[in-house]
Design a protein around this motif. Structure first.
Motif, PDB file in Angstrom:
ATOM      1  N   LEU A  96     -45.710  -8.875  47.037  1.00  0.00           N
ATOM      2  CA  LEU A  96     -46.481  -7.907  47.824  1.00  0.00           C
ATOM      3  C   LEU A  96     -46.318  -6.480  47.301  1.00  0.00           C
ATOM      4  O   LEU A  96     -47.245  -5.672  47.392  1.00  0.00           O
ATOM      5  N   SER A  97     -45.134  -6.169  46.747  1.00  0.00           N
ATOM      6  CA  SER A  97     -44.913  -4.811  46.242  1.00  0.00           C
ATOM      7  C   SER A  97     -45.776  -4.504  45.029  1.00  0.00           C
ATOM      8  O   SER A  97     -45.884  -3.346  44.624  1.00  0.00           O
ATOM      9  N   LEU A  98     -46.392  -5.529  44.447  1.00  0.00           N
ATOM     10  CA  LEU A  98     -47.348  -5.294  43.356  1.00  0.00           C
ATOM     11  C   LEU A  98     -48.660  -4.721  43.885  1.00  0.00           C
ATOM     12  O   LEU A  98     -49.438  -4.144  43.123  1.00  0.00           O
ATOM     13  N   PHE A  99     -48.905  -4.881  45.199  1.00  0.00           N
ATOM     14  CA  PHE A  99     -50.198  -4.504  45.770  1.00  0.00           C
ATOM     15  C   PHE A  99     -50.105  -3.394  46.815  1.00  0.00           C
ATOM     16  O   PHE A  99     -51.080  -2.661  47.007  1.00  0.00           O
ATOM     17  N   ILE A 100     -48.965  -3.287  47.503  1.00  0.00           N
ATOM     18  CA  ILE A 100     -48.831  -2.302  48.576  1.00  0.00           C
ATOM     19  C   ILE A 100     -47.486  -1.597  48.450  1.00  0.00           C
ATOM     20  O   ILE A 100     -46.615  -2.027  47.681  1.00  0.00           O
ATOM     21  N   ALA A 101     -47.304  -0.529  49.225  1.00  0.00           N
ATOM     22  CA  ALA A 101     -46.057   0.231  49.209  1.00  0.00           C
ATOM     23  C   ALA A 101     -44.899  -0.642  49.696  1.00  0.00           C
ATOM     24  O   ALA A 101     -45.065  -1.501  50.569  1.00  0.00           O
ATOM     25  N   LEU A 102     -43.713  -0.386  49.147  1.00  0.00           N
ATOM     26  CA  LEU A 102     -42.560  -1.217  49.459  1.00  0.00           C
ATOM     27  C   LEU A 102     -42.189  -1.205  50.941  1.00  0.00           C
ATOM     28  O   LEU A 102     -41.891  -2.274  51.500  1.00  0.00           O
ATOM     29  N   PRO A 103     -42.183  -0.058  51.647  1.00  0.00           N
ATOM     30  CA  PRO A 103     -41.879  -0.118  53.084  1.00  0.00           C
ATOM     31  C   PRO A 103     -42.839  -1.012  53.872  1.00  0.00           C
ATOM     32  O   PRO A 103     -42.426  -1.725  54.776  1.00  0.00           O
ATOM     33  N   ALA A 104     -44.136  -0.979  53.519  1.00  0.00           N
ATOM     34  CA  ALA A 104     -45.111  -1.841  54.192  1.00  0.00           C
ATOM     35  C   ALA A 104     -44.844  -3.304  53.875  1.00  0.00           C
ATOM     36  O   ALA A 104     -44.927  -4.176  54.749  1.00  0.00           O
ATOM     37  N   ALA A 105     -44.511  -3.604  52.610  1.00  0.00           N
ATOM     38  CA  ALA A 105     -44.191  -4.978  52.230  1.00  0.00           C
ATOM     39  C   ALA A 105     -42.946  -5.456  52.964  1.00  0.00           C
ATOM     40  O   ALA A 105     -42.890  -6.597  53.438  1.00  0.00           O
ATOM     41  N   ALA A 106     -41.931  -4.587  53.067  1.00  0.00           N
ATOM     42  CA  ALA A 106     -40.706  -4.949  53.779  1.00  0.00           C
ATOM     43  C   ALA A 106     -40.992  -5.244  55.242  1.00  0.00           C
ATOM     44  O   ALA A 106     -40.409  -6.163  55.836  1.00  0.00           O
ATOM     45  N   ALA A 107     -41.899  -4.489  55.847  1.00  0.00           N
ATOM     46  CA  ALA A 107     -42.248  -4.721  57.249  1.00  0.00           C
ATOM     47  C   ALA A 107     -42.973  -6.051  57.428  1.00  0.00           C
ATOM     48  O   ALA A 107     -42.763  -6.758  58.425  1.00  0.00           O
ATOM     49  N   MET A 108     -43.828  -6.406  56.474  1.00  0.00           N
ATOM     50  CA  MET A 108     -44.622  -7.624  56.603  1.00  0.00           C
ATOM     51  C   MET A 108     -43.786  -8.900  56.533  1.00  0.00           C
ATOM     52  O   MET A 108     -44.189  -9.937  57.058  1.00  0.00           O
ATOM     53  N   ILE A 109     -42.633  -8.844  55.886  1.00  0.00           N
ATOM     54  CA  ILE A 109     -41.824 -10.062  55.771  1.00  0.00           C
ATOM     55  C   ILE A 109     -40.945 -10.301  56.991  1.00  0.00           C
ATOM     56  O   ILE A 109     -40.349 -11.373  57.117  1.00  0.00           O
ATOM     57  N   ILE A 110     -40.863  -9.322  57.904  1.00  0.00           N
ATOM     58  CA  ILE A 110     -39.875  -9.396  58.975  1.00  0.00           C
ATOM     59  C   ILE A 110     -40.049 -10.640  59.842  1.00  0.00           C
ATOM     60  O   ILE A 110     -39.111 -11.430  60.020  1.00  0.00           O
ATOM     61  N   ILE A 111     -41.220 -10.839  60.407  1.00  0.00           N
ATOM     62  CA  ILE A 111     -41.398 -11.925  61.379  1.00  0.00           C
ATOM     63  C   ILE A 111     -41.343 -13.306  60.719  1.00  0.00           C
ATOM     64  O   ILE A 111     -40.612 -14.186  61.205  1.00  0.00           O
ATOM     65  N   GLU A 150     -48.700  -3.560  60.117  1.00  0.00           N
ATOM     66  CA  GLU A 150     -47.688  -4.420  59.510  1.00  0.00           C
ATOM     67  C   GLU A 150     -47.296  -5.562  60.441  1.00  0.00           C
ATOM     68  O   GLU A 150     -47.051  -6.682  60.005  1.00  0.00           O
ATOM     69  N   LEU A 151     -47.247  -5.272  61.757  1.00  0.00           N
ATOM     70  CA  LEU A 151     -46.912  -6.312  62.728  1.00  0.00           C
ATOM     71  C   LEU A 151     -47.963  -7.412  62.731  1.00  0.00           C
ATOM     72  O   LEU A 151     -47.638  -8.607  62.740  1.00  0.00           O
ATOM     73  N   THR A 152     -49.240  -7.038  62.668  1.00  0.00           N
ATOM     74  CA  THR A 152     -50.316  -8.027  62.625  1.00  0.00           C
ATOM     75  C   THR A 152     -50.211  -8.890  61.370  1.00  0.00           C
ATOM     76  O   THR A 152     -50.302 -10.122  61.431  1.00  0.00           O
ATOM     77  N   SER A 153     -50.034  -8.244  60.220  1.00  0.00           N
ATOM     78  CA  SER A 153     -49.914  -8.983  58.962  1.00  0.00           C
ATOM     79  C   SER A 153     -48.699  -9.902  58.978  1.00  0.00           C
ATOM     80  O   SER A 153     -48.749 -11.033  58.487  1.00  0.00           O
ATOM     81  N   SER A 154     -47.610  -9.412  59.562  1.00  0.00           N
ATOM     82  CA  SER A 154     -46.396 -10.214  59.626  1.00  0.00           C
ATOM     83  C   SER A 154     -46.611 -11.455  60.486  1.00  0.00           C
ATOM     84  O   SER A 154     -46.135 -12.548  60.152  1.00  0.00           O
ATOM     85  N   CYS A 155     -47.343 -11.310  61.590  1.00  0.00           N
ATOM     86  CA  CYS A 155     -47.642 -12.460  62.444  1.00  0.00           C
ATOM     87  C   CYS A 155     -48.562 -13.458  61.734  1.00  0.00           C
ATOM     88  O   CYS A 155     -48.383 -14.675  61.841  1.00  0.00           O
ATOM     89  N   VAL A 156     -49.565 -12.936  61.025  1.00  0.00           N
ATOM     90  CA  VAL A 156     -50.478 -13.801  60.269  1.00  0.00           C
ATOM     91  C   VAL A 156     -49.709 -14.638  59.250  1.00  0.00           C
ATOM     92  O   VAL A 156     -50.058 -15.803  58.979  1.00  0.00           O
ATOM     93  N   ALA A 157     -48.643 -14.074  58.699  1.00  0.00           N
ATOM     94  CA  ALA A 157     -47.894 -14.743  57.632  1.00  0.00           C
ATOM     95  C   ALA A 157     -47.017 -15.885  58.138  1.00  0.00           C
ATOM     96  O   ALA A 157     -46.503 -16.665  57.332  1.00  0.00           O
ATOM     97  N   ILE A 158     -46.842 -16.020  59.452  1.00  0.00           N
ATOM     98  CA  ILE A 158     -45.956 -17.061  59.977  1.00  0.00           C
ATOM     99  C   ILE A 158     -46.456 -18.453  59.604  1.00  0.00           C
ATOM    100  O   ILE A 158     -45.693 -19.301  59.119  1.00  0.00           O
ATOM    101  N   VAL A 159     -47.744 -18.710  59.825  1.00  0.00           N
ATOM    102  CA  VAL A 159     -48.281 -20.060  59.610  1.00  0.00           C
ATOM    103  C   VAL A 159     -48.167 -20.505  58.148  1.00  0.00           C
ATOM    104  O   VAL A 159     -47.628 -21.595  57.875  1.00  0.00           O
ATOM    105  N   PRO A 160     -48.641 -19.716  57.148  1.00  0.00           N
ATOM    106  CA  PRO A 160     -48.467 -20.176  55.776  1.00  0.00           C
ATOM    107  C   PRO A 160     -47.003 -20.310  55.368  1.00  0.00           C
ATOM    108  O   PRO A 160     -46.661 -21.185  54.560  1.00  0.00           O
ATOM    109  N   SER A 161     -46.131 -19.460  55.932  1.00  0.00           N
ATOM    110  CA  SER A 161     -44.707 -19.570  55.618  1.00  0.00           C
ATOM    111  C   SER A 161     -44.139 -20.899  56.098  1.00  0.00           C
ATOM    112  O   SER A 161     -43.418 -21.590  55.367  1.00  0.00           O
ATOM    113  N   LEU A 162     -44.464 -21.269  57.337  1.00  0.00           N
ATOM    114  CA  LEU A 162     -43.957 -22.523  57.882  1.00  0.00           C
ATOM    115  C   LEU A 162     -44.560 -23.735  57.185  1.00  0.00           C
ATOM    116  O   LEU A 162     -43.870 -24.732  56.933  1.00  0.00           O
ATOM    117  N   LEU A 163     -45.849 -23.652  56.845  1.00  0.00           N
ATOM    118  CA  LEU A 163     -46.470 -24.750  56.105  1.00  0.00           C
ATOM    119  C   LEU A 163     -45.823 -24.921  54.740  1.00  0.00           C
ATOM    120  O   LEU A 163     -45.541 -26.048  54.298  1.00  0.00           O
TER     121      LEU A 163
END
Length: 246
Positions: free
Chosen positions: A35-50, A195-208
């Motif tokens: 993700l840091s290849l496409f967006i700022a590192l703080p935003a990428a760090a926030a997206m991985i939280i959930i 970032e919270l929305t993106s982080s929530c969206v990422a839950i399903v592909p992560s679990l799959l």
């Protein structure tokens, strides 16, 4: 989020989930590195939280030794928390290219250590002082880069744990790191609605991805996959390290 970034987000977290399912770790490392290849590192760090919290919480409580590991590892995990808050000041205040440079160094350092370092077993006496120190350093690196593997993973691997206990112990360390990182980013105002929305969206592909990785774990050579994964981290880390000079 644009459709292009949504596709990148879903593919990134699915791939990161597969890695975690196969090896018991790697979701934040892979996800934040890509993700840091496409967006700022703080935003990428926030997206991985959930997704990081959900997958590691699952990993922590699917094993048989939760209470014993908590008693054994509490000095490590407790000290991760203040270290993360200290390190997070560097993440949000450093120039973006140098924050990414630090992330690249963290990825390379972890991968090289995992590839070439000999196995080490620590005595109980050594664990008493090294555990808290490892927690502080892990927290600082986590806060500054979003990557929570160094030096906590080598430390946990040196504790003579059984295979299932090792995976569960990694889940404990990463869960605490995710919670501490979320709190630190929230304090700095870097864990906003987007970032919270993106982080929530990422839950399903992560679990799959994690489910698929667990399914194929016994059908492929884990050692060969792990080696390829670490080489990938070195290449990715090298690209990130070189970015400020391009």
């Amino acid at each position: 989020m644009s459709e292009y970034f949504v596709i990148i987000l879903l593919m990134t977290f699915f791939a990161a989930g597969v890695v975690k399912g196969l090896t018991g770790m790697g979701l934040p490392t892979v996800a934040i590195g890509i993700l840091s290849l496409f967006i700022a590192l703080p935003a990428a760090a926030a997206m991985i939280i959930i997704p990081s919290f959900v997958t590691n919480f699952w990993q922590l409580f699917t094993g048989p030794s939760t209470s014993r590991l908590l008693k054994k590892l509490w000095p490590l995990v407790f000290c991760i928390i203040p270290g993360t808050f200290v390190g997070s000041f560097a993440l949000v205040s450093a120039r973006p290219e140098w924050a990414v440079f630090g992330l690249g160094l963290a990825l390379i350092s972890y991968a090289l250590y995992a590839l070439i370092a000999p196995a080490v077993l620590l005595s109980q006496k050594t664990q008493r002082w090294l555990g808290p120190l490892t927690g502080i350093v892990t927290g600082i690196i986590t806060g500054a880069t979003g990557v929570s593997t160094i030096p906590s993973v080598p430390y946990i691997q040196s504790l003579s744990l059984e295979k299932d206990e090792l995976v569960q112990a990694l889940g404990l360390s990463f869960t605490v790191s995710a919670v501490a990182m979320a709190a630190a980013l929230a304090v700095h105002g870097s864990f906003a609605a987007g970032e919270l929305t993106s982080s929530c969206v990422a839950i399903v592909p992560s679990l799959l991805g994690m489910w698929l990785g667990q399914k194929v774990r016994n059908r492929i050579s884990t050692a060969s996959f792990r080696k390829g994964f670490l080489i990938f981290l070195i290449l990715l880390g090298t690209e990130l390290v070189m970015r400020p000079f391009m």
